[in-house]
Design a protein around this motif. Sequence first.
Motif, short mmCIF file in Angstrom:
data_model
loop_
_atom_site.label_atom_id
_atom_site.label_comp_id
_atom_site.label_asym_id
_atom_site.label_seq_id
_atom_site.Cartn_x
_atom_site.Cartn_y
_atom_site.Cartn_z
N GLU A 248 0.86 -1.18 0.00
CA GLU A 248 0.00 0.00 0.00
C GLU A 248 0.90 1.23 0.00
N GLU A 249 0.92 1.94 -1.11
CA GLU A 249 1.74 3.15 -1.24
C GLU A 249 0.91 4.36 -0.85
N CYS A 250 1.40 5.15 0.09
CA CYS A 250 0.66 6.32 0.58
C CYS A 250 1.49 7.58 0.43
N PHE A 251 0.84 8.66 0.09
CA PHE A 251 1.49 9.97 0.02
C PHE A 251 0.45 11.03 0.35
N ASP A 252 0.74 11.86 1.35
CA ASP A 252 -0.18 12.91 1.78
C ASP A 252 0.44 14.28 1.49
N PHE A 253 -0.40 15.22 1.06
CA PHE A 253 0.07 16.58 0.84
C PHE A 253 -1.14 17.51 0.88
N THR A 254 -0.88 18.82 0.83
CA THR A 254 -1.96 19.79 0.75
C THR A 254 -1.81 20.59 -0.54
N ARG A 259 1.41 24.06 -4.28
CA ARG A 259 1.53 25.36 -4.93
C ARG A 259 2.86 26.04 -4.58
N GLU A 260 3.31 25.86 -3.34
CA GLU A 260 4.50 26.58 -2.87
C GLU A 260 5.79 25.78 -2.98
N ALA A 261 5.72 24.51 -3.36
CA ALA A 261 6.92 23.67 -3.43
C ALA A 261 7.90 24.19 -4.48
N GLU A 262 9.17 24.14 -4.14
CA GLU A 262 10.23 24.53 -5.06
C GLU A 262 11.00 23.29 -5.50
N VAL A 263 11.10 23.10 -6.79
CA VAL A 263 11.70 21.88 -7.34
C VAL A 263 12.69 22.25 -8.44
N GLN A 264 13.83 21.56 -8.45
CA GLN A 264 14.80 21.74 -9.53
C GLN A 264 14.32 21.00 -10.76
N ALA A 285 0.18 15.96 -7.46
CA ALA A 285 1.27 16.25 -6.52
C ALA A 285 2.61 16.24 -7.26
N PHE A 286 2.70 16.97 -8.35
CA PHE A 286 3.85 16.90 -9.22
C PHE A 286 5.11 17.51 -8.60
N LYS A 287 4.93 18.59 -7.86
CA LYS A 287 6.08 19.23 -7.21
C LYS A 287 6.30 18.69 -5.80
N SER A 288 5.22 18.43 -5.09
CA SER A 288 5.31 17.97 -3.70
C SER A 288 6.11 16.69 -3.58
N VAL A 289 5.86 15.73 -4.49
CA VAL A 289 6.54 14.45 -4.39
C VAL A 289 8.04 14.60 -4.65
N ALA A 290 8.41 15.52 -5.52
CA ALA A 290 9.83 15.76 -5.78
C ALA A 290 10.49 16.42 -4.58
N ALA A 291 9.83 17.44 -4.04
CA ALA A 291 10.40 18.15 -2.89
C ALA A 291 10.52 17.24 -1.67
N SER A 301 6.47 19.20 -17.56
CA SER A 301 5.25 18.46 -17.88
C SER A 301 5.45 16.96 -18.03
N SER A 302 6.67 16.46 -17.82
CA SER A 302 6.93 15.03 -18.03
C SER A 302 6.54 14.17 -16.84
N HIS A 303 6.64 14.74 -15.63
CA HIS A 303 6.29 14.02 -14.40
C HIS A 303 7.13 12.75 -14.22
N LEU A 304 8.39 12.84 -14.59
CA LEU A 304 9.39 11.83 -14.29
C LEU A 304 10.49 12.51 -13.49
N TYR A 305 11.12 11.75 -12.59
CA TYR A 305 12.04 12.34 -11.63
C TYR A 305 13.34 11.55 -11.59
N THR A 306 14.38 12.17 -11.07
CA THR A 306 15.68 11.50 -11.04
C THR A 306 16.46 11.88 -9.80
N SER A 307 17.41 11.03 -9.45
CA SER A 307 18.31 11.31 -8.32
C SER A 307 19.59 10.50 -8.51
N ASP A 308 20.63 10.89 -7.78
CA ASP A 308 21.90 10.16 -7.83
C ASP A 308 21.96 9.10 -6.75
N THR A 309 21.09 9.19 -5.75
CA THR A 309 21.03 8.20 -4.68
C THR A 309 19.67 7.52 -4.69
N TRP A 310 19.64 6.27 -4.26
CA TRP A 310 18.43 5.45 -4.28
C TRP A 310 17.44 5.91 -3.21
#
Length: 393
Positions: A248-254, A259-264, A285-291, A301-310
């Motif tokens: 069960e994957e859960c993610f909560d946000f407002t 609206r206020e999340a800052e994402v690279q 939750a396109f920005k919230s999940v990244a932040a 607009s792609s809604h794909l994300y990346t990182s150097d660490t797992w």
Amino acid sequence: MLAFVRQHQQEDVDRLLLSAKKYPEMDMAAVVDQLLARRQLKEKLPEWQANDHLYYPARIAAEQCSSERTATYKQRLVKAGDRLCDLTGGMGVDSYYLSRKVAQVTYVERFAHYCEAATHNFRELGATNIEVVHANACAYLAQMEPVDVFYIDPARRGEAGKRVFALSDCEPDLTVVLPALFQKAPRVIAKLSPMADLAFTCGLLPQTVAIHVLAVRGECKELLFCLERDRTVESTQIHCVHFTTGREECFDFTMTEEREAEVQIGGALGTYLYEPNVAILKAGAFKSVAARFGLRKLQASSHLYTSDTWVEAFPGRRFQVKAVIPFHGKACKQLNRQLPQANLTTRNFPLSVNELRKRLKIAEGGTDYLFATTTADGEKVLIHGVKPEHQAD
């Protein structure tokens, strides 16, 4: 009839219809409806499907009813001592599972044969705290005693069975009936179309304090709007829940957080690639999940994300990047030689999955994944990924 249905559970329904003359005492069309409903509910509602003594009032009722997973989830939204009224009873699945948490349920349904089926089924299931009422919801609402919470699932089929999702097209129209609901209960749980726009619907229902976005195995199934008469909130809480096999994957946000999340956005693709689950994508939750997880967004607009660490806890699919292939030139044209089979996904890309598969001549399946997308600089690329050995799925 149910005894006959039990005896012919494995029969071919077309053959049964053709042999109707052999069983003149049977309404064979009704028998076939029962058989098809049972087969449809095998995975969706296993507890009910396993009970041979239940009766289904219509095949469409089995198609439209909540699944066992989503109905059970709704128990989290009510309290143990609640008196609950389900104004749109239908097949009774939600009434039944809610009755296992609350003190008392009143099931209200305008169609008499649905009420008869619900009375029979609740008795067979041992649900003794449900009262079945045959009535029009609005008429019953005007004369009923107050309760603690309403549950309502407005009918979402228009003329000729056409699906609708605007509140004004549903029956009853929640925006019209809501004042009357709040005269009889302080809380309302509304199950709305998974096609509804969350922000727009919140504007129509300003008493919304929380929204639950429920998805099952990659498909958004339900939007549950929780409304309260005497409470206002600065920003609606949104709960994204994705039920996968054994997880069960859960993610909560407002909405304010989003609206206020800052994402690279942009930059070099990292070692790992992430795709949010369908509940998060539906909720926006396109920005919230990244932040929240410290990820970079490939493109706005792609809604794909990346990182150097797992990031093990990411709510969605996670991959180790093997290669990035420009969608042009020799490498792309010859890709099927080194990758004859792969699972394709397109995000912010001009071709559909089927169109892309024909272009690349790559078969479906296997353990490799290709994401066709657009980068921040506008380049069309194919990202080749695999699931890491250390991924705990």
